[in-house]
Design a protein around this motif. Structure first.
Motif, PDB file in Angstrom:
ATOM      1  N   LEU A   1       0.833  -1.217   0.000  1.00  0.00           N
ATOM      2  CA  LEU A   1       0.000   0.000   0.000  1.00  0.00           C
ATOM      3  C   LEU A   1       0.862   1.260   0.000  1.00  0.00           C
ATOM      4  CD1 LEU A   1      -2.986  -1.052   2.320  1.00  0.00           C
ATOM      5  CD2 LEU A   1      -2.810  -1.139  -0.185  1.00  0.00           C
ATOM      6  N   GLU A   2       2.032   1.191   0.684  1.00  0.00           N
ATOM      7  CA  GLU A   2       2.960   2.334   0.632  1.00  0.00           C
ATOM      8  C   GLU A   2       3.544   2.474  -0.771  1.00  0.00           C
ATOM      9  OE1 GLU A   2       2.062   1.131   4.349  1.00  0.00           O
ATOM     10  OE2 GLU A   2       3.657  -0.042   3.442  1.00  0.00           O
ATOM     11  N   SER A   3       3.853   1.321  -1.396  1.00  0.00           N
ATOM     12  CA  SER A   3       4.394   1.366  -2.761  1.00  0.00           C
ATOM     13  C   SER A   3       3.374   1.994  -3.710  1.00  0.00           C
ATOM     14  CB  SER A   3       4.757  -0.043  -3.239  1.00  0.00           C
ATOM     15  OG  SER A   3       5.805  -0.578  -2.452  1.00  0.00           O
ATOM     16  N   LEU A   4       2.107   1.637  -3.545  1.00  0.00           N
ATOM     17  CA  LEU A   4       1.052   2.238  -4.367  1.00  0.00           C
ATOM     18  C   LEU A   4       0.936   3.740  -4.098  1.00  0.00           C
ATOM     19  CD1 LEU A   4      -1.929  -0.295  -4.266  1.00  0.00           C
ATOM     20  CD2 LEU A   4      -0.834   0.593  -6.329  1.00  0.00           C
ATOM     21  N   ALA A   5       1.006   4.093  -2.825  1.00  0.00           N
ATOM     22  CA  ALA A   5       0.912   5.510  -2.457  1.00  0.00           C
ATOM     23  C   ALA A   5       2.058   6.300  -3.084  1.00  0.00           C
ATOM     24  CB  ALA A   5       0.915   5.663  -0.939  1.00  0.00           C
ATOM     25  N   GLY A   6       3.218   5.640  -3.248  1.00  0.00           N
ATOM     26  CA  GLY A   6       4.359   6.279  -3.903  1.00  0.00           C
ATOM     27  C   GLY A   6       4.053   6.671  -5.342  1.00  0.00           C
ATOM     28  N   LEU A   7       3.044   6.035  -5.916  1.00  0.00           N
ATOM     29  CA  LEU A   7       2.593   6.388  -7.267  1.00  0.00           C
ATOM     30  C   LEU A   7       1.407   7.346  -7.213  1.00  0.00           C
ATOM     31  CD1 LEU A   7       2.556   2.857  -8.964  1.00  0.00           C
ATOM     32  CD2 LEU A   7       4.125   4.729  -9.484  1.00  0.00           C
ATOM     33  N   GLY A   8       1.015   7.705  -6.004  1.00  0.00           N
ATOM     34  CA  GLY A   8      -0.156   8.562  -5.841  1.00  0.00           C
ATOM     35  C   GLY A   8      -1.458   7.790  -5.971  1.00  0.00           C
ATOM     36  N   LEU A   9      -1.401   6.469  -5.773  1.00  0.00           N
ATOM     37  CA  LEU A   9      -2.602   5.642  -5.954  1.00  0.00           C
ATOM     38  C   LEU A   9      -3.155   5.149  -4.620  1.00  0.00           C
ATOM     39  CD1 LEU A   9      -1.625   3.432  -9.033  1.00  0.00           C
ATOM     40  CD2 LEU A   9      -3.046   5.498  -8.998  1.00  0.00           C
ATOM     41  N   LYS A  10      -4.465   5.236  -4.495  1.00  0.00           N
ATOM     42  CA  LYS A  10      -5.163   4.666  -3.343  1.00  0.00           C
ATOM     43  C   LYS A  10      -5.657   3.264  -3.712  1.00  0.00           C
ATOM     44  CE  LYS A  10      -6.861   8.770  -0.992  1.00  0.00           C
ATOM     45  NZ  LYS A  10      -6.526   9.944  -1.803  1.00  0.00           N
ATOM     46  N   PRO A  11      -6.005   2.433  -2.724  1.00  0.00           N
ATOM     47  CA  PRO A  11      -6.520   1.091  -3.033  1.00  0.00           C
ATOM     48  C   PRO A  11      -7.724   1.121  -3.985  1.00  0.00           C
ATOM     49  CG  PRO A  11      -6.034   1.275  -0.694  1.00  0.00           C
ATOM     50  CD  PRO A  11      -5.840   2.646  -1.273  1.00  0.00           C
ATOM     51  N   GLU A  12      -8.511   2.190  -3.924  1.00  0.00           N
ATOM     52  CA  GLU A  12      -9.701   2.308  -4.783  1.00  0.00           C
ATOM     53  C   GLU A  12      -9.341   2.402  -6.266  1.00  0.00           C
ATOM     54  OE1 GLU A  12      -9.127   4.124  -2.091  1.00  0.00           O
ATOM     55  OE2 GLU A  12     -10.709   3.413  -0.736  1.00  0.00           O
ATOM     56  N   ALA A  13      -8.080   2.696  -6.559  1.00  0.00           N
ATOM     57  CA  ALA A  13      -7.666   2.853  -7.962  1.00  0.00           C
ATOM     58  C   ALA A  13      -7.542   1.506  -8.683  1.00  0.00           C
ATOM     59  CB  ALA A  13      -6.321   3.583  -8.026  1.00  0.00           C
ATOM     60  N   ILE A  14      -7.490   0.408  -7.927  1.00  0.00           N
ATOM     61  CA  ILE A  14      -7.277  -0.904  -8.538  1.00  0.00           C
ATOM     62  C   ILE A  14      -8.610  -1.472  -9.045  1.00  0.00           C
ATOM     63  CG2 ILE A  14      -6.398  -3.251  -8.170  1.00  0.00           C
ATOM     64  CD1 ILE A  14      -4.259  -1.011  -7.972  1.00  0.00           C
ATOM     65  N   ASP A  15      -8.650  -1.794 -10.336  1.00  0.00           N
ATOM     66  CA  ASP A  15      -9.859  -2.372 -10.935  1.00  0.00           C
ATOM     67  C   ASP A  15      -9.889  -3.899 -10.810  1.00  0.00           C
ATOM     68  OD1 ASP A  15     -10.889   0.113 -12.078  1.00  0.00           O
ATOM     69  OD2 ASP A  15      -9.170  -0.007 -13.433  1.00  0.00           O
ATOM     70  N   ILE A  16      -8.709  -4.500 -10.964  1.00  0.00           N
ATOM     71  CA  ILE A  16      -8.633  -5.969 -10.999  1.00  0.00           C
ATOM     72  C   ILE A  16      -7.384  -6.415 -10.252  1.00  0.00           C
ATOM     73  CG2 ILE A  16      -8.325  -7.992 -12.521  1.00  0.00           C
ATOM     74  CD1 ILE A  16      -9.735  -6.365 -14.732  1.00  0.00           C
ATOM     75  N   VAL A  17      -7.547  -7.465  -9.432  1.00  0.00           N
ATOM     76  CA  VAL A  17      -6.398  -8.136  -8.812  1.00  0.00           C
ATOM     77  C   VAL A  17      -6.337  -9.541  -9.398  1.00  0.00           C
ATOM     78  CG1 VAL A  17      -5.447  -9.068  -6.656  1.00  0.00           C
ATOM     79  CG2 VAL A  17      -6.609  -6.845  -6.642  1.00  0.00           C
ATOM     80  N   VAL A  18      -5.166  -9.951  -9.857  1.00  0.00           N
ATOM     81  CA  VAL A  18      -4.985 -11.332 -10.319  1.00  0.00           C
ATOM     82  C   VAL A  18      -3.992 -12.002  -9.382  1.00  0.00           C
ATOM     83  CG1 VAL A  18      -4.364 -12.854 -12.233  1.00  0.00           C
ATOM     84  CG2 VAL A  18      -5.287 -10.578 -12.716  1.00  0.00           C
ATOM     85  N   ASN A  19      -4.376 -13.115  -8.775  1.00  0.00           N
ATOM     86  CA  ASN A  19      -3.456 -13.885  -7.935  1.00  0.00           C
ATOM     87  C   ASN A  19      -2.891 -15.051  -8.730  1.00  0.00           C
ATOM     88  OD1 ASN A  19      -5.691 -13.220  -5.311  1.00  0.00           O
ATOM     89  ND2 ASN A  19      -3.564 -12.582  -5.256  1.00  0.00           N
ATOM     90  N   SER A  20      -1.553 -15.167  -8.774  1.00  0.00           N
ATOM     91  CA  SER A  20      -0.928 -16.290  -9.484  1.00  0.00           C
ATOM     92  C   SER A  20      -1.334 -17.604  -8.832  1.00  0.00           C
ATOM     93  CB  SER A  20       0.596 -16.144  -9.471  1.00  0.00           C
ATOM     94  OG  SER A  20       1.093 -16.142  -8.147  1.00  0.00           O
ATOM     95  N   HIS A  21      -1.392 -17.591  -7.530  1.00  0.00           N
ATOM     96  CA  HIS A  21      -1.880 -18.720  -6.731  1.00  0.00           C
ATOM     97  C   HIS A  21      -2.158 -18.167  -5.344  1.00  0.00           C
ATOM     98  CE1 HIS A  21       2.367 -18.549  -5.845  1.00  0.00           C
ATOM     99  NE2 HIS A  21       2.321 -19.518  -4.963  1.00  0.00           N
ATOM    100  N   LEU A  22      -2.591 -19.001  -4.413  1.00  0.00           N
ATOM    101  CA  LEU A  22      -3.084 -18.459  -3.149  1.00  0.00           C
ATOM    102  C   LEU A  22      -2.224 -18.831  -1.949  1.00  0.00           C
ATOM    103  CD1 LEU A  22      -6.906 -18.896  -3.861  1.00  0.00           C
ATOM    104  CD2 LEU A  22      -5.557 -16.783  -3.962  1.00  0.00           C
ATOM    105  N   HIS A  23      -0.950 -19.145  -2.170  1.00  0.00           N
ATOM    106  CA  HIS A  23      -0.031 -19.246  -1.033  1.00  0.00           C
ATOM    107  C   HIS A  23       0.053 -17.866  -0.386  1.00  0.00           C
ATOM    108  CE1 HIS A  23       2.187 -23.028  -2.757  1.00  0.00           C
ATOM    109  NE2 HIS A  23       1.032 -23.324  -2.188  1.00  0.00           N
ATOM    110  N   PHE A  24       0.248 -17.850   0.949  1.00  0.00           N
ATOM    111  CA  PHE A  24       0.044 -16.591   1.686  1.00  0.00           C
ATOM    112  C   PHE A  24       0.986 -15.476   1.281  1.00  0.00           C
ATOM    113  CE2 PHE A  24       3.007 -19.040   4.354  1.00  0.00           C
ATOM    114  CZ  PHE A  24       4.009 -18.110   4.552  1.00  0.00           C
ATOM    115  N   ASP A  25       2.113 -15.807   0.636  1.00  0.00           N
ATOM    116  CA  ASP A  25       3.044 -14.740   0.266  1.00  0.00           C
ATOM    117  C   ASP A  25       2.698 -14.134  -1.105  1.00  0.00           C
ATOM    118  OD1 ASP A  25       3.832 -17.273  -0.780  1.00  0.00           O
ATOM    119  OD2 ASP A  25       5.805 -16.471  -1.294  1.00  0.00           O
ATOM    120  N   HIS A  26       1.579 -14.576  -1.691  1.00  0.00           N
ATOM    121  CA  HIS A  26       1.144 -14.024  -2.987  1.00  0.00           C
ATOM    122  C   HIS A  26      -0.229 -13.367  -2.920  1.00  0.00           C
ATOM    123  CE1 HIS A  26       4.394 -15.590  -5.602  1.00  0.00           C
ATOM    124  NE2 HIS A  26       4.569 -16.333  -4.524  1.00  0.00           N
ATOM    125  N   CYS A  27      -0.991 -13.661  -1.853  1.00  0.00           N
ATOM    126  CA  CYS A  27      -2.351 -13.099  -1.752  1.00  0.00           C
ATOM    127  C   CYS A  27      -2.609 -12.483  -0.386  1.00  0.00           C
ATOM    128  CB  CYS A  27      -3.395 -14.180  -2.039  1.00  0.00           C
ATOM    129  SG  CYS A  27      -3.399 -15.486  -0.794  1.00  0.00           S
TER     130      CYS A  27
END
Ligand SMILES: [Zn+2]
Length: 285
Positions: free
Chosen positions: A94-120
């Protein structure tokens, strides 16, 4: 600030590597059957034989949508995992996104490669009342159906890697989109099965103006994993990873693709370079 080396202009798309921090794992586990004398030359281990890895997420901006590929481990991973893996979430996603001036609301789609906890892990956030809610309130979350079913009822060797209670709110909120196999996401963006790490592990291919970026996720977790035998001990189906990776690298070389890695800290974007029979991954920028 996001460094220029973490940004890639791909035709009409922009692709940005966003960090959710780093962690450390045993180098032997990361490189499977490859002897330490070989892998240590590519990834220097610390005094406990651990290598430092990134939690990479990629933001793909197309004219149609802002798409996030994987969400790292998330802010609520807890003491036990943090101590074991030395997670260092500076910066978190979320800090990395904020560094681009983006809030979580800016994301239209999330794609998870798989659901191990370090990816989702960043798919959801824990409220002060202890409930889990989608971290990206406007987003549709895209997951392979079989991977979702495995995550909801984890059995077998990778059971500890799934944390289903944190994921269920995605389905309950109506934000979950389950897919089967290779499926278009938005124009120029496609989910592509690259099985082996899990049975239904997927990558994402982005194509714009004839150029291709492929997020290989855990099929090629770092640039050092280009060797076909360099397969993580964590992979459930290493023979499938071998074949998947072989086919992927052949296509990537033929098409001069740019590759994104799930866990490489130093190389956010790589391309293949052949010297005779030898194939290397070099930084794309
Ligand atoms: Zn995994």
């Amino acid at each position: 600030m996001i460094p220029a080396s973490d940004r890639l202009a791909l035709g009409g798309f922009e692709i940005i590597r966003l960090l959710d921090g780093t962690f450390r794992v045993d180098g032997g586990a990361m490189f499977g059957v490859v002897p330490r004398t070989l892998w240590a030359a590519k990834a220097a281990p610390d005094h406990e034989n651990r290598v430092t890895l990134a939690l990479n997420c990629y933001l793909v901006r197309t004219p149609e949508a802002t798409v996030l590929l994987d969400t790292g481990v998330g802010p609520d991973i807890g003491r036990r995992h943090t101590d074991f893996y030395s997670f260092d979430r500076r910066p978190g996603l979320l800090e990395s996104l904020a560094g681009l001036g983006l809030k979580p609301e800016a994301i239209d789609i999330v794609v998870n490669s798989h659901l191990h906890f370090d990816h989702c892990g960043g798919d959801t956030l824990k409220t002060s009342g202890g409930a889990w809610v989608p971290a990206f309130p406007r987003a549709r979350y895209i997951v392979q159906r079989g991977e979702w079913e495995q995550a909801m009822n984890p059995v077998g060797r990778d059971k500890p890697s799934y944390l289903p209670a944190r994921l269920k709110p995605l389905a309950e909120s109506g934000r979950l989109s389950l897919i089967d196999g290779d499926v278009p996401i938005v124009p120029g963006l496609e989910a592509v099965l690259v099985a082996g790490h899990t049975a239904l592990h997927q990558g994402v291919r982005a194509t714009s103006s004839g150029r291709t970026f492929f997020y290989a996720a855990d099929a090629v977790p770092t640039a050092a994993h280009i060797g076909l035998d360099y397969i993580m001990s964590y992979d459930l189906y290493p023979v499938d990873t071998f074949e998947t990776k072989k086919a992927l690298l052949e296509r990537a070389e033929a098409g001069a693709w740019v590759i994104g890695f799930s866990h490489d800290l130093r190389v956010p974007f790589g391309t293949l370079r052949r010297t005779g029979r030898r194939l290397d991954i070099v930084a794309a920028l």
